[in-house]
Design a protein around this motif. Structure first.
Motif, short mmCIF file in Angstrom:
data_model
loop_
_atom_site.label_atom_id
_atom_site.label_comp_id
_atom_site.label_asym_id
_atom_site.label_seq_id
_atom_site.Cartn_x
_atom_site.Cartn_y
_atom_site.Cartn_z
N GLN A 1 37.47 44.98 34.11
CA GLN A 1 37.87 43.29 34.12
C GLN A 1 39.16 43.15 34.47
N ASN B 1 40.87 41.94 37.86
CA ASN B 1 41.56 40.61 37.86
C ASN B 1 42.67 40.71 38.97
N GLN C 1 41.52 40.25 42.41
CA GLN C 1 41.25 38.76 42.86
C GLN C 1 42.54 37.87 42.82
N GLN D 1 48.73 38.60 37.21
CA GLN D 1 47.75 39.48 36.70
C GLN D 1 48.12 40.71 36.29
#
Length: 302
Positions: free
Chosen positions: A96, A100, A103, A115
């Motif tokens: 995750q 991220n 993203q 991030q």
């Protein structure tokens, strides 16, 4: 139940649950508690002229305490053991956090930098897209070894005591195992013992990445590139990931405002990867995890 079967269940539980925010906003995460213990020892004992000796004694104390705690928890039975082991594995949260970054890059370079700053220790303000991407991939590969494969390996070897000993040593290394004026002597034992505990898992991680990527035949090249890395262990998963994705990793980067001219790993790979390479890296993290899960299941059967 065998340790292998308990690990199999713990890996599945971690993959499903990950790090539930509702739980860790109420209770302190075990990793936080370990960090507090190491921080206390750093403040209390990193003094005087015998810092290396103090660091050795502190590490012995932490290892003994972690091993004893793991043994006591294991007495509560298999269900508790599986839950605690799942908490101390980090597969879903790792994927995750790395995802991220991809993203974030799709939103803006600034968000990508924000991030990636959560998972790397280097300077991020001046990073371009390719540097952000490489940072995410490198962190994913290294933390696959430190946060998933090594904990699983030491659980198989020593159950919860083995797992907790590994985690406290790894936590100590991440906090005091630096060659700085304050920690070079006091953190010496933690850094060396962490290198020892990660020696096999790092090389195992490289194999687990190379197998599903179809680059197992390049292990000689992976080994050669791994030797270029400043760490005796981190170069193995990073080199395997570089070959798996055909990207160049490592290379020059800045720490605390100082440019460090590190050599490239898989120098002939793509030096300008974008967020799609991060997506591929996340997929590779899960493929390596799946191979390990199958191996653990086979061990549990026999």
């Amino acid at each position: 139940m065998s340790l292998a079967f308990l690990l199999f269940l713990a890996m599945l539980l971690d993959a499903v649950m990950g790090e539930p925010k509702w739980l860790w906003t109420t209770l302190p995460h075990p990793a936080v508690l370990m960090g507090r213990a190491v921080g206390y020892c750093d403040t209390r004992f990193n003094t005087g002229t015998q810092k290396r000796q103090n660091g050795i004694l502190v590490l012995i104390g932490l290892v003994l305490a972690a091993g004893l705690l793991g043994y006591i928890i294991s007495l509560f039975g298999g269900i508790v053991t599986v839950i605690v082991a799942a908490i101390l594995l980090a597969q879903k949260s790792l994927a995750q956090h790395v995802g991220n970054v991809a993203q974030g890059l799709r939103m803006s370079l600034a968000e990508g930098r924000r991030q990636v700053a959560m998972i790397v220790g280097r300077d991020t303000r001046g990073m371009d897209q390719s540097a952000v991407t490489r940072g995410a991939i490198e962190s994913g590969a290294e933390n696959l070894s430190d946060g998933v494969i090594a904990p699983a390996f030491w659980f198989l070897i020593g159950g919860l005591p083995g797992l907790l000993i590994y985690k406290i040593v790894n936590t100590a290394d991440s906090m005091i195992g630096y060659r700085t004026e304050r920690h070079e002597e006091f953190g010496w034992a933690a850094a060396r013992f962490d290198d020892l505990l990660n020696w096999i898992p790092a090389r195992l991680t490289a194999v687990l990445i190379a197998l599903p990527a179809g680059v197992i035949g390049q292990m000689k090249l992976i080994r050669q590139d791994a030797k270029l890395h400043r760490s005796p262990n981190a170069g193995w998963p990073e080199s395997a990931m570089a070959r798996a994705l055909n990207v160049a990793l490592s290379g020059p980067r800045s720490y605390d405002g100082t440019l460090r001219d590190f050599p490239w790993i898989h120098a002939n790979g793509n030096r300008s990867p974008d967020q799609t390479a991060i997506d591929a890296a996340c997929a590779m993290l899960w493929k390596a995890w799946a191979v390990l899960l199958m191996v653990v299941f086979v061990i549990a059967l026999f």
